[in-house]
Design an enzyme around this catalytic site. Structure first.
Site, short mmCIF file in Angstrom:
data_model
loop_
_atom_site.label_atom_id
_atom_site.label_comp_id
_atom_site.label_asym_id
_atom_site.label_seq_id
_atom_site.Cartn_x
_atom_site.Cartn_y
_atom_site.Cartn_z
N TYR A 38 32.79 35.45 38.34
CA TYR A 38 33.98 34.90 37.69
C TYR A 38 35.19 35.48 38.39
O TYR A 38 35.13 36.53 39.03
CB TYR A 38 34.01 35.09 36.18
CG TYR A 38 34.11 36.49 35.60
CD1 TYR A 38 35.02 37.42 36.09
CD2 TYR A 38 33.35 36.84 34.50
CE1 TYR A 38 35.12 38.68 35.52
CE2 TYR A 38 33.45 38.11 33.92
CZ TYR A 38 34.34 39.03 34.45
OH TYR A 38 34.45 40.26 33.90
N THR A 39 36.34 34.76 38.25
CA THR A 39 37.52 35.19 39.00
C THR A 39 38.15 36.44 38.39
O THR A 39 38.72 37.26 39.11
CB THR A 39 38.58 34.06 39.03
OG1 THR A 39 38.78 33.59 37.68
CG2 THR A 39 38.14 32.92 39.91
N GLU A 102 33.18 31.40 43.13
CA GLU A 102 34.03 31.98 42.10
C GLU A 102 34.23 30.96 40.99
O GLU A 102 34.62 29.82 41.25
CB GLU A 102 35.40 32.38 42.67
CG GLU A 102 35.38 33.60 43.56
CD GLU A 102 35.31 34.93 42.78
OE1 GLU A 102 35.34 34.89 41.53
OE2 GLU A 102 35.22 35.98 43.43
ZN LIG Z 1 32.56 39.04 41.58
#
Ligand SMILES: [Zn+2]
Length: 268
Positions: A38-39, A102
């Site tokens: 995840y970002t 991402e």
């Molecule tokens: Zn990461």
């Protein structure tokens, strides 16, 4: 399902996957791992800016926004900089062999929340396409926290790994009847040793000092209802089931390779 439509946002943050092999004329380097992130930033725009900032020196091949839009930042043939110091099944420097995605989410720092349906549908379609094209084995589809458990928590316990497994992306353990009975109990010293061996066989780095972070990473992904790092009967049971799933997948792959080799010999 076909490959998803891509928006282009080229990042300068990439390098060659294997300059040595290329200079020796050794052909194209191996790409056989998929890492999901995840970002962990407040917005998709902020994440895109950072992943394209030469000073940040981070990137990924793709970014999937909450509305399902998919951005391509780095060509798959190039090495993106997403995994950092990492380990899986004895292998390190995983940026060299992996594709990184991402997934936009504020993450544990900024208000971790569920991944919306359009985003998950896009993640599933993108992963399905990559896994098929690159023939990525199911046991090499991982989260960032699986390969860097002391540093990372992404994509986290809200990420829908079972959904991806149902689509043929990654492994999900089948409940084994014999293991159910162990669930309610704590584990003794012998069972603990067996469970840590399972954890290592699945791919996690298990060494004195990082056993608990590796257990937490395993629980976040495979027992997301509780990820406290305690090796209880439930976690031990899930570990044994997951090890069985990995062993079965490895054996099936070995059989496929043997059959291909036999066919090749027959034809030549
Ligand atoms: Zn990461």
């Amino acid at each position: 399902m076909s490959a998803p439509a891509l928006r282009e946002r080229p990042s300068p943050n990439h390098d060659s996957r294997d300059e040595r092999a290329a200079s020796l004329g050794a052909g194209s380097p191996r790409i056989d791992m998929l890492v999901l992130h995840y970002t962990g930033m407040q917005s998709a725009a902020a994440a895109l800016d950072r992943l394209c900032d030469p000073a940040a020196r981070v990137s990924a091949h793709y970014l999937v926004d909450e509305d399902g839009a998919v951005w391509r930042l780095v060509a798959e043939e190039r090495r993106a900089w997403h995994a950092g110091i990492s380990f899986w099944m004895g292998e390190t420097v995983l940026n060299t062999v992996s594709i990184g995605i991402e997934i936009v989410n504020p993450g544990h720092e900024w208000g971790y929340r569920a991944f919306p349906e359009p985003q998950m549908a896009a993640v599933e379609a993108l992963c399905r396409d990559i896994v098929a094209r690159r023939r990525i084995p199911a046991w090499r589809v991982v989260g960032h926290s699986d390969i860097a458990p002391t540093r990372k928590t992404d994509p986290g316990e809200l990420f829908d790994w079972p959904r991806l497994a149902r689509a043929g992306i990654g492994l999900w353990p089948q409940p084994a009847a014999a293991l159910q009975r162990r669930r309610g109990r704590g584990v003794g010293i012998v069972e603990r040793a067996a469970a840590l061996a399972d954890l290592a066989r699945i791919g996690y780095q298990v060494e004195p000092g990082n056993e608990t972070p590796s257990l937490v990473a395993f629980q976040r992904r495979f027992r997301p209802e509780r990820w406290d790092g305690r090796l209880d009967g439930e976690t031990a049971g899930r570990l044994a089931e997951m090890r069985q799933a990995v062993e079965a997948a490895l054996a099936a792959d070995a059989r496929r390779r043997r059959d291909r080799f036999r066919d090749y010999r027959r034809l030549n």
